[in-house]
Design an enzyme around this catalytic site. Structure first.
Site, PDB file in Angstrom:
ATOM      1  N   THR A 166      37.204  -8.954 -29.554  1.00 32.47           N
ATOM      2  CA  THR A 166      36.042  -9.396 -28.773  1.00 32.47           C
ATOM      3  C   THR A 166      34.931  -8.354 -28.745  1.00 32.47           C
ATOM      4  OG1 THR A 166      35.363  -9.905 -26.504  1.00 32.47           O
ATOM      5  CG2 THR A 166      37.281  -8.513 -26.729  1.00 32.47           C
ATOM      6  N   ASP A 167      33.704  -8.810 -28.518  1.00 25.91           N
ATOM      7  CA  ASP A 167      32.581  -7.858 -28.377  1.00 25.91           C
ATOM      8  C   ASP A 167      32.662  -7.100 -27.046  1.00 25.91           C
ATOM      9  OD1 ASP A 167      31.912  -9.946 -26.657  1.00 25.91           O
ATOM     10  OD2 ASP A 167      29.870 -10.212 -27.436  1.00 25.91           O
ATOM     11  N   GLU A 168      33.534  -7.562 -26.112  1.00 24.89           N
ATOM     12  CA  GLU A 168      33.605  -6.897 -24.797  1.00 24.89           C
ATOM     13  C   GLU A 168      34.154  -5.477 -24.901  1.00 24.89           C
ATOM     14  OE1 GLU A 168      35.002  -9.103 -21.492  1.00 24.89           O
ATOM     15  OE2 GLU A 168      34.132 -10.974 -22.193  1.00 24.89           O
ATOM     16  N   TYR A 171      40.675  -6.655 -19.043  1.00 27.35           N
ATOM     17  CA  TYR A 171      40.760  -7.460 -20.276  1.00 27.35           C
ATOM     18  C   TYR A 171      40.199  -6.691 -21.469  1.00 27.35           C
ATOM     19  CZ  TYR A 171      39.163 -10.747 -23.867  1.00 27.35           C
ATOM     20  OH  TYR A 171      38.903 -11.355 -25.068  1.00 27.35           O
ATOM     21  N   LYS A 198      42.018  -5.166 -24.872  1.00 26.95           N
ATOM     22  CA  LYS A 198      41.633  -5.556 -26.237  1.00 26.95           C
ATOM     23  C   LYS A 198      41.185  -4.320 -27.032  1.00 26.95           C
ATOM     24  CE  LYS A 198      41.367  -9.175 -27.878  1.00 26.95           C
ATOM     25  NZ  LYS A 198      42.346 -10.065 -28.598  1.00 26.95           N
TER      26      LYS A 198
HETATM   27  P1  NAD Z   1      43.034 -18.759 -25.098  1.00 25.41           P
HETATM   28  O1  NAD Z   1      43.337 -18.122 -23.780  1.00 25.41           O
HETATM   29  O2  NAD Z   1      42.415 -20.107 -25.124  1.00 25.41           O
HETATM   30  O3  NAD Z   1      44.388 -18.851 -25.965  1.00 25.41           O
HETATM   31  C1  NAD Z   1      45.308 -17.803 -26.028  1.00 25.41           C
HETATM   32  C2  NAD Z   1      46.579 -18.335 -26.678  1.00 25.41           C
HETATM   33  O4  NAD Z   1      47.509 -17.249 -26.772  1.00 25.41           O
HETATM   34  C3  NAD Z   1      47.268 -19.447 -25.881  1.00 25.41           C
HETATM   35  O5  NAD Z   1      47.656 -20.490 -26.743  1.00 25.41           O
HETATM   36  C4  NAD Z   1      48.483 -18.752 -25.274  1.00 25.41           C
HETATM   37  O6  NAD Z   1      49.586 -19.621 -25.059  1.00 25.41           O
HETATM   38  C5  NAD Z   1      48.785 -17.702 -26.339  1.00 25.41           C
HETATM   39  N1  NAD Z   1      49.534 -16.569 -25.779  1.00 25.41           N
HETATM   40  C6  NAD Z   1      49.229 -15.852 -24.670  1.00 25.41           C
HETATM   41  N2  NAD Z   1      50.168 -14.920 -24.451  1.00 25.41           N
HETATM   42  C7  NAD Z   1      51.090 -15.035 -25.455  1.00 25.41           C
HETATM   43  C8  NAD Z   1      52.294 -14.341 -25.784  1.00 25.41           C
HETATM   44  N3  NAD Z   1      52.758 -13.353 -25.003  1.00 25.41           N
HETATM   45  N4  NAD Z   1      52.952 -14.706 -26.898  1.00 25.41           N
HETATM   46  C9  NAD Z   1      52.497 -15.711 -27.703  1.00 25.41           C
HETATM   47  N5  NAD Z   1      51.382 -16.419 -27.411  1.00 25.41           N
HETATM   48  C10 NAD Z   1      50.676 -16.087 -26.310  1.00 25.41           C
HETATM   49  O7  NAD Z   1      42.167 -17.696 -25.878  1.00 25.41           O
HETATM   50  P2  NAD Z   1      40.905 -17.924 -26.840  1.00 25.41           P
HETATM   51  O8  NAD Z   1      39.693 -18.024 -26.018  1.00 25.41           O
HETATM   52  O9  NAD Z   1      41.236 -18.968 -27.844  1.00 25.41           O
HETATM   53  O10 NAD Z   1      40.870 -16.491 -27.565  1.00 25.41           O
HETATM   54  C11 NAD Z   1      41.683 -16.250 -28.709  1.00 25.41           C
HETATM   55  C12 NAD Z   1      41.481 -14.810 -29.162  1.00 25.41           C
HETATM   56  O11 NAD Z   1      40.109 -14.592 -29.470  1.00 25.41           O
HETATM   57  C13 NAD Z   1      41.848 -13.766 -28.092  1.00 25.41           C
HETATM   58  O12 NAD Z   1      42.480 -12.698 -28.725  1.00 25.41           O
HETATM   59  C14 NAD Z   1      40.508 -13.358 -27.508  1.00 25.41           C
HETATM   60  O13 NAD Z   1      40.561 -12.025 -27.038  1.00 25.41           O
HETATM   61  C15 NAD Z   1      39.600 -13.509 -28.703  1.00 25.41           C
HETATM   62  N6  NAD Z   1      38.190 -13.838 -28.416  1.00 25.41           N
HETATM   63  C16 NAD Z   1      37.877 -14.887 -27.592  1.00 25.41           C
HETATM   64  C17 NAD Z   1      36.524 -15.214 -27.382  1.00 25.41           C
HETATM   65  C18 NAD Z   1      36.112 -16.378 -26.494  1.00 25.41           C
HETATM   66  O14 NAD Z   1      34.925 -16.537 -26.238  1.00 25.41           O
HETATM   67  N7  NAD Z   1      37.035 -17.217 -26.032  1.00 25.41           N
HETATM   68  C19 NAD Z   1      35.534 -14.462 -28.006  1.00 25.41           C
HETATM   69  C20 NAD Z   1      35.900 -13.385 -28.831  1.00 25.41           C
HETATM   70  C21 NAD Z   1      37.241 -13.099 -29.045  1.00 25.41           C
HETATM   71  O1  DAU Z   2      32.283 -12.022 -25.204  1.00 26.65           O
HETATM   72  C1  DAU Z   2      33.507 -12.550 -25.614  1.00 26.65           C
HETATM   73  C2  DAU Z   2      34.338 -12.923 -24.399  1.00 26.65           C
HETATM   74  O2  DAU Z   2      33.725 -14.064 -23.818  1.00 26.65           O
HETATM   75  C3  DAU Z   2      35.796 -13.203 -24.758  1.00 26.65           C
HETATM   76  O3  DAU Z   2      36.388 -12.039 -25.243  1.00 26.65           O
HETATM   77  C4  DAU Z   2      36.557 -13.702 -23.531  1.00 26.65           C
HETATM   78  O4  DAU Z   2      37.883 -14.062 -23.906  1.00 26.65           O
HETATM   79  C5  DAU Z   2      35.844 -14.925 -22.990  1.00 26.65           C
HETATM   80  O5  DAU Z   2      36.491 -15.361 -21.809  1.00 26.65           O
HETATM   81  C6  DAU Z   2      34.371 -14.605 -22.696  1.00 26.65           C
HETATM   82  O6  DAU Z   2      34.257 -13.686 -21.562  1.00 26.65           O
HETATM   83  P1  DAU Z   2      33.169 -13.897 -20.413  1.00 26.65           P
HETATM   84  O7  DAU Z   2      33.642 -13.215 -19.211  1.00 26.65           O
HETATM   85  O8  DAU Z   2      31.807 -13.585 -20.919  1.00 26.65           O
HETATM   86  O9  DAU Z   2      33.255 -15.520 -20.260  1.00 26.65           O
HETATM   87  P2  DAU Z   2      33.249 -16.476 -18.974  1.00 26.65           P
HETATM   88  O10 DAU Z   2      33.160 -17.878 -19.487  1.00 26.65           O
HETATM   89  O11 DAU Z   2      34.340 -16.138 -18.034  1.00 26.65           O
HETATM   90  O12 DAU Z   2      31.891 -16.095 -18.260  1.00 26.65           O
HETATM   91  C7  DAU Z   2      30.638 -16.221 -18.935  1.00 26.65           C
HETATM   92  C8  DAU Z   2      29.561 -15.720 -17.965  1.00 26.65           C
HETATM   93  O13 DAU Z   2      29.459 -16.641 -16.872  1.00 26.65           O
HETATM   94  C9  DAU Z   2      29.882 -14.371 -17.344  1.00 26.65           C
HETATM   95  O14 DAU Z   2      28.666 -13.636 -17.185  1.00 26.65           O
HETATM   96  C10 DAU Z   2      30.450 -14.716 -15.984  1.00 26.65           C
HETATM   97  C11 DAU Z   2      29.709 -15.999 -15.614  1.00 26.65           C
HETATM   98  N1  DAU Z   2      30.480 -16.953 -14.786  1.00 26.65           N
HETATM   99  C12 DAU Z   2      31.716 -17.326 -15.219  1.00 26.65           C
HETATM  100  C13 DAU Z   2      32.476 -18.214 -14.491  1.00 26.65           C
HETATM  101  C14 DAU Z   2      33.863 -18.614 -14.941  1.00 26.65           C
HETATM  102  C15 DAU Z   2      29.926 -17.487 -13.635  1.00 26.65           C
HETATM  103  O15 DAU Z   2      28.777 -17.160 -13.257  1.00 26.65           O
HETATM  104  N2  DAU Z   2      30.670 -18.379 -12.913  1.00 26.65           N
HETATM  105  C16 DAU Z   2      31.928 -18.758 -13.285  1.00 26.65           C
HETATM  106  O16 DAU Z   2      32.573 -19.565 -12.557  1.00 26.65           O
END
Ligand code: NAD
Ligand code: DAU
Length: 355
Positions: free
Chosen positions: A134-136, A161, A165
């Site tokens: 992730t970019d975080e 988180y 990562k």
């Molecule tokens: P998600 O939470 O939707 O899915 C995570 C998956 O991992 C689930 O299917 C869960 O069952 C599985 N999992 C969790 N713990 C596990 C374990 N101990 N063993 C096996 N499986 C397990 O996540 P996502 O949003 O699809 O993100 C996927 C990946 O991409 C993550 O590594 C996250 O850090 C990264 N990522 C997410 C975003 C985003 O915006 N969602 C952006 C950048 C990177």
């Molecule tokens: O940047 C990549 C990341 O983006 C991934 O690595 C994470 O897995 C993914 O969850 C996401 O993280 P964020 O914290 O940015 O996403 P989230 O959807 O939780 O929140 C987006 C923005 O909205 C953040 O500034 C917090 C705000 N927010 C979020 C929720 C859930 C609110 O204001 N209200 C809310 O209820």
């Protein structure tokens, strides 16, 4: 790599993982795609209902924290590639329960690296460990500055988180440096699209608007995120897996920065149109609430390296992607209902347990 490959995708039942598994199962019929997932609350096999009977697809329920089980599975399967997405992924949950993030994201990643190293026994030809990050990990940018994260940005994670990562990224690089394990890493910005668990901003707010519930905006709503359509992220992962250079990192983003409040107002406008509600009626649901602890202010990615080096770029503009995303949730209200009620957790027992 040879034409036929066996690839283990971890976290394939989650949001991004399910889009990637679908892409790979359909695009590469000669590959064997194994979806390895623990099925936490975030894993939902109904996300993959359309491909679950494909002959080149298999699901295995496993926990990446269980080293012995993972290692014996890798030794038995001898995969050519690992694409590692399994993680605890929600920042708010990491604030209340950091240990589960450390276990899954750090220990789980270390277990996969050790299992890959031990099963490949330094015969790394045609092998690749791809870590999806992730970019975080880069921390937070200031508002209003023309600064961006890229492959050279120093790590500065701020939440449990992002720290977990960041630690997993370091472990992946350490295994490359120390044992020669072939690796690539990508750091992507915020994804949105179908099948996202309704705890993240966009699906949570779509669900709340549908149900006319309050929209909890953290702080002043001025934090900025760079949004990328999930299918574009899946296509970037596919591109990096096949064309990326061993040892390299790729920053992936949408060149698409939005202040939360502006995005929320656009979402409200589109939802009002689609639900044929009076203009501005959804906006009235906006409720400012206490800010997230340690809330990162701004994320923005300079994706020019992957664009030049691998000729990847996002294909979907934000307004179109957001509109498609809303349409998907409106046409899949039973998916939303099963996820919010918890009924989706029975999908595995009903469809897989006796196979
Ligand atoms: P998600 O939470 O939707 O899915 C995570 C998956 O991992 C689930 O299917 C869960 O069952 C599985 N999992 C969790 N713990 C596990 C374990 N101990 N063993 C096996 N499986 C397990 O996540 P996502 O949003 O699809 O993100 C996927 C990946 O991409 C993550 O590594 C996250 O850090 C990264 N990522 C997410 C975003 C985003 O915006 N969602 C952006 C950048 C990177
Ligand atoms: O940047 C990549 C990341 O983006 C991934 O690595 C994470 O897995 C993914 O969850 C996401 O993280 P964020 O914290 O940015 O996403 P989230 O959807 O939780 O929140 C987006 C923005 O909205 C953040 O500034 C917090 C705000 N927010 C979020 C929720 C859930 C609110 O204001 N209200 C809310 O209820």
């Amino acid at each position: 790599m040879s034409d036929r490959k066996k690839i283990i995708v971890t976290g394939g039942a989650g949001f991004i993982g399910s889009h990637l598994v679908r892409l790979m199962v359909n695009k590469y019929p000669h590959y064997e795609i194994i979806n390895l997932d623990k099925l936490t609350y975030a894993g939902n096999l109904a996300n993959l209902q359309d491909i679950e009977s494909s002959t080149n697809y298999r699901f295995v329920k496993k926990d990446i924290v269980d080293f012995e089980d993972i290692k014996s599975f890798f030794l038995e399967e001898q995969p050519d590639g690992i694409i590692h997405l399994a993680a605890e992924s929600h920042v708010d949950r990491s604030i209340t329960d950091p240990l589960s993030f450390i276990n899954t994201n750090l220990v789980g990643t270390a277990n996969l690296l050790l299992a890959a190293r031990d099963c490949w026994k330094e015969d790394y030809k045609g092998k690749l460990f791809y870590h999806v990050s992730t970019d975080e990990v880069f921390g937070s940018l200031d508002l209003g500055e023309e600064t961006f994260f890229d492959e050279q940005t120093a790590y500065d994670p701020k939440s449990p988180y992002s720290a977990s990562k960041a630690g997993s990224d370091h472990l992946v690089r350490a295994f490359h440096h120390t044992y020669g394990l072939p690796i690539v890493i990508s750091n992507c910005s915020n994804n949105y699209g179908a099948y996202q668990f309704p705890e993240k901003l966009i699906p949570l707010f779509i669900n709340n608007i549908l149900q006319e519930k309050p929209l909890p905006v953290y702080g002043e709503g001025i934090n900025v995120r760079d949004w990328l359509y999930v299918e574009d992220h899946a296509s970037a992962i596919d591109t990096i897996f096949h064309k990326g250079t061993n040892g390299k990192t790729y920053a992936i983003g949408g060149h698409n920065e939005w202040r939360n409040i502006d995005l929320i107002k656009l979402l409200c406008e589109l939802m009002d149109e689609k639900l044929e509600r009076a203009p501005k009626s959804s906006e009235q649901l906006i409720t400012y609430v206490t800010d997230r602890a340690g809330h990162d202010m701004r994320y923005a990615i300079d994706a020019s390296f992957i664009e030049k080096e691998l000729r990847w770029k996002p294909s979907i503009q934000f307004r179109e992607g957001l509109s498609k995303t809303i349409d998907w949730y409106l046409s899949n209200k039973e998916w939303l209902a099963s996820v919010t009620s918890g009924a989706y957790m029975k999908y595995y027992e009903d469809h897989y347990a006796n196979r």
